[in-house]
Design a protein around this motif. Sequence first.
Motif, PDB file in Angstrom:
ATOM      1  N   ILE A   7       0.841  -1.208   0.000  1.00 18.72           N
ATOM      2  CA  ILE A   7       0.000   0.000   0.000  1.00 18.72           C
ATOM      3  C   ILE A   7       0.871   1.252   0.000  1.00 18.72           C
ATOM      4  O   ILE A   7       0.647   2.187  -0.769  1.00 18.72           O
ATOM      5  N   GLU A   8       1.886   1.279   0.854  1.00 19.89           N
ATOM      6  CA  GLU A   8       2.763   2.454   0.910  1.00 19.89           C
ATOM      7  C   GLU A   8       3.432   2.706  -0.437  1.00 19.89           C
ATOM      8  O   GLU A   8       3.483   3.843  -0.918  1.00 19.89           O
ATOM      9  N   THR A   9       3.936   1.660  -1.074  1.00 17.96           N
ATOM     10  CA  THR A   9       4.592   1.795  -2.376  1.00 17.96           C
ATOM     11  C   THR A   9       3.616   2.322  -3.421  1.00 17.96           C
ATOM     12  O   THR A   9       3.955   3.215  -4.210  1.00 17.96           O
ATOM     13  N   ALA A  10       2.397   1.801  -3.410  1.00 20.25           N
ATOM     14  CA  ALA A  10       1.388   2.258  -4.373  1.00 20.25           C
ATOM     15  C   ALA A  10       1.068   3.735  -4.171  1.00 20.25           C
ATOM     16  O   ALA A  10       0.937   4.493  -5.136  1.00 20.25           O
ATOM     17  N   VAL A  11       0.948   4.162  -2.910  1.00 25.78           N
ATOM     18  CA  VAL A  11       0.639   5.576  -2.628  1.00 25.78           C
ATOM     19  C   VAL A  11       1.820   6.457  -3.045  1.00 25.78           C
ATOM     20  O   VAL A  11       1.626   7.490  -3.684  1.00 25.78           O
ATOM     21  N   ARG A  12       3.034   6.049  -2.736  1.00 27.33           N
ATOM     22  CA  ARG A  12       4.210   6.846  -3.125  1.00 27.33           C
ATOM     23  C   ARG A  12       4.331   6.935  -4.647  1.00 27.33           C
ATOM     24  O   ARG A  12       4.763   7.951  -5.179  1.00 27.33           O
ATOM     25  N   ASP A  13       3.945   5.873  -5.360  1.00 30.21           N
ATOM     26  CA  ASP A  13       3.973   5.903  -6.825  1.00 30.21           C
ATOM     27  C   ASP A  13       2.959   6.885  -7.402  1.00 30.21           C
ATOM     28  O   ASP A  13       3.101   7.340  -8.540  1.00 30.21           O
ATOM     29  N   LYS A  14       1.932   7.220  -6.643  1.00 31.46           N
ATOM     30  CA  LYS A  14       0.870   8.125  -7.107  1.00 31.46           C
ATOM     31  C   LYS A  14       1.044   9.547  -6.577  1.00 31.46           C
ATOM     32  O   LYS A  14       0.144  10.365  -6.671  1.00 31.46           O
ATOM     33  N   ILE A  15       2.203   9.853  -6.040  1.00 35.25           N
ATOM     34  CA  ILE A  15       2.405  11.177  -5.428  1.00 35.25           C
ATOM     35  C   ILE A  15       2.202  12.311  -6.416  1.00 35.25           C
ATOM     36  O   ILE A  15       1.617  13.327  -6.081  1.00 35.25           O
ATOM     37  N   SER A  16       2.649  12.152  -7.654  1.00 38.90           N
ATOM     38  CA  SER A  16       2.474  13.251  -8.615  1.00 38.90           C
ATOM     39  C   SER A  16       0.982  13.479  -8.867  1.00 38.90           C
ATOM     40  O   SER A  16       0.551  14.622  -9.049  1.00 38.90           O
ATOM     41  N   GLN A  17       0.175  12.426  -8.864  1.00 37.26           N
ATOM     42  CA  GLN A  17      -1.276  12.604  -9.021  1.00 37.26           C
ATOM     43  C   GLN A  17      -1.891  13.192  -7.758  1.00 37.26           C
ATOM     44  O   GLN A  17      -2.800  14.010  -7.832  1.00 37.26           O
TER      45      GLN A  17
ATOM     46  N   LEU B  94       6.891  23.309  -6.744  1.00 40.66           N
ATOM     47  CA  LEU B  94       6.356  22.575  -5.608  1.00 40.66           C
ATOM     48  C   LEU B  94       6.296  21.086  -5.929  1.00 40.66           C
ATOM     49  O   LEU B  94       6.700  20.243  -5.128  1.00 40.66           O
ATOM     50  N   LEU B  95       5.828  20.747  -7.119  1.00 43.37           N
ATOM     51  CA  LEU B  95       5.741  19.349  -7.530  1.00 43.37           C
ATOM     52  C   LEU B  95       7.141  18.721  -7.553  1.00 43.37           C
ATOM     53  O   LEU B  95       7.327  17.605  -7.068  1.00 43.37           O
ATOM     54  N   LYS B  96       8.118  19.442  -8.086  1.00 38.96           N
ATOM     55  CA  LYS B  96       9.482  18.934  -8.132  1.00 38.96           C
ATOM     56  C   LYS B  96      10.009  18.685  -6.715  1.00 38.96           C
ATOM     57  O   LYS B  96      10.597  17.637  -6.438  1.00 38.96           O
ATOM     58  N   HIS B  97       9.751  19.633  -5.818  1.00 37.64           N
ATOM     59  CA  HIS B  97      10.179  19.494  -4.416  1.00 37.64           C
ATOM     60  C   HIS B  97       9.525  18.265  -3.771  1.00 37.64           C
ATOM     61  O   HIS B  97      10.196  17.472  -3.097  1.00 37.64           O
TER      62      HIS B  97
ATOM     63  N   ASN C 297      11.436  14.841  -2.391  1.00 41.65           N
ATOM     64  CA  ASN C 297      11.496  14.666  -0.936  1.00 41.65           C
ATOM     65  C   ASN C 297      10.403  13.782  -0.353  1.00 41.65           C
ATOM     66  O   ASN C 297      10.265  13.709   0.863  1.00 41.65           O
ATOM     67  N   HIS C 298       9.635  13.108  -1.197  1.00 38.07           N
ATOM     68  CA  HIS C 298       8.513  12.336  -0.666  1.00 38.07           C
ATOM     69  C   HIS C 298       8.948  11.203   0.256  1.00 38.07           C
ATOM     70  O   HIS C 298       8.206  10.782   1.143  1.00 38.07           O
ATOM     71  N   SER C 299      10.162  10.730   0.117  1.00 39.84           N
ATOM     72  CA  SER C 299      10.614   9.631   0.973  1.00 39.84           C
ATOM     73  C   SER C 299      10.758  10.073   2.434  1.00 39.84           C
ATOM     74  O   SER C 299      10.820   9.237   3.329  1.00 39.84           O
ATOM     75  N   LYS C 300      10.792  11.374   2.670  1.00 40.61           N
ATOM     76  CA  LYS C 300      10.908  11.885   4.038  1.00 40.61           C
ATOM     77  C   LYS C 300       9.557  11.937   4.748  1.00 40.61           C
ATOM     78  O   LYS C 300       9.504  12.129   5.953  1.00 40.61           O
ATOM     79  N   ILE C 301       8.467  11.775   4.008  1.00 44.78           N
ATOM     80  CA  ILE C 301       7.139  11.759   4.629  1.00 44.78           C
ATOM     81  C   ILE C 301       6.981  10.410   5.321  1.00 44.78           C
ATOM     82  O   ILE C 301       7.111   9.371   4.678  1.00 44.78           O
ATOM     83  N   PRO C 302       6.712  10.400   6.630  1.00 45.37           N
ATOM     84  CA  PRO C 302       6.553   9.122   7.335  1.00 45.37           C
ATOM     85  C   PRO C 302       5.414   8.291   6.734  1.00 45.37           C
ATOM     86  O   PRO C 302       4.378   8.825   6.350  1.00 45.37           O
ATOM     87  N   SER C 303       5.619   6.986   6.670  1.00 44.02           N
ATOM     88  CA  SER C 303       4.630   6.067   6.093  1.00 44.02           C
ATOM     89  C   SER C 303       3.268   6.230   6.732  1.00 44.02           C
ATOM     90  O   SER C 303       2.251   6.273   6.044  1.00 44.02           O
TER      91      SER C 303
END
Length: 183
Positions: free
Chosen positions: A121-131, A140-143, A147-153
């Motif tokens: 689930i976490e991987t799927a959500v991280r894959d959809k971050i741009s959406q 902002l999107l580039k940032h 840096n999305h890996s720093k957001i706690p699961s």
Amino acid sequence: MRGCMLVYGLLQNPVYIGKISHKGKIHDGLHDSIISLDLWDAVQDKLNNQSPQPRGEKKQAHQNLLTGLIFDEFKNPYTPVFTNKNNKKYLYYLNEKLRLDKAHPNKLRARLPAHEIEKTIETAVRDKISQLSGKTDRQLLKHVLENHSKIPSYDLVQKCVKSITVHFDQLVIRLDPSTFPKL
């Protein structure tokens, strides 16, 4: 438990070393210390080492990432459970309705290993971050993408996932893009 909290409060009181605490800061007091600074430091070290997490760190609100989010297609919830085997703790999400019907093929998906389903689930959500980030400006999107890996699961999943439906042959994850900017 309350008595234990009182003892910790007493042991952390700087009055014993001739100081006072005011608004979170330690100041020199007008009184003599009644114990040595070495003993005080040793006690504070012992309290810090016995603490379940270091002082000042925020305790995770919930250890089960998908609680309240994961259901079967009939809206029966999966609840976190664990078992111990050979002094090791194994975590699962259990659907009690599916578990009870032993002859039905759905019994295969009655118990899901927590680590695997949470990681999926976490991987799927991280894959959809741009959406999830929606129609934001490019910087902002580039940032966010960098840096999305720093957001706690826990924060990412609990804030961005509306629900997870477990079907026999697929997982359906409903996301809530409106909550993403709040992260």
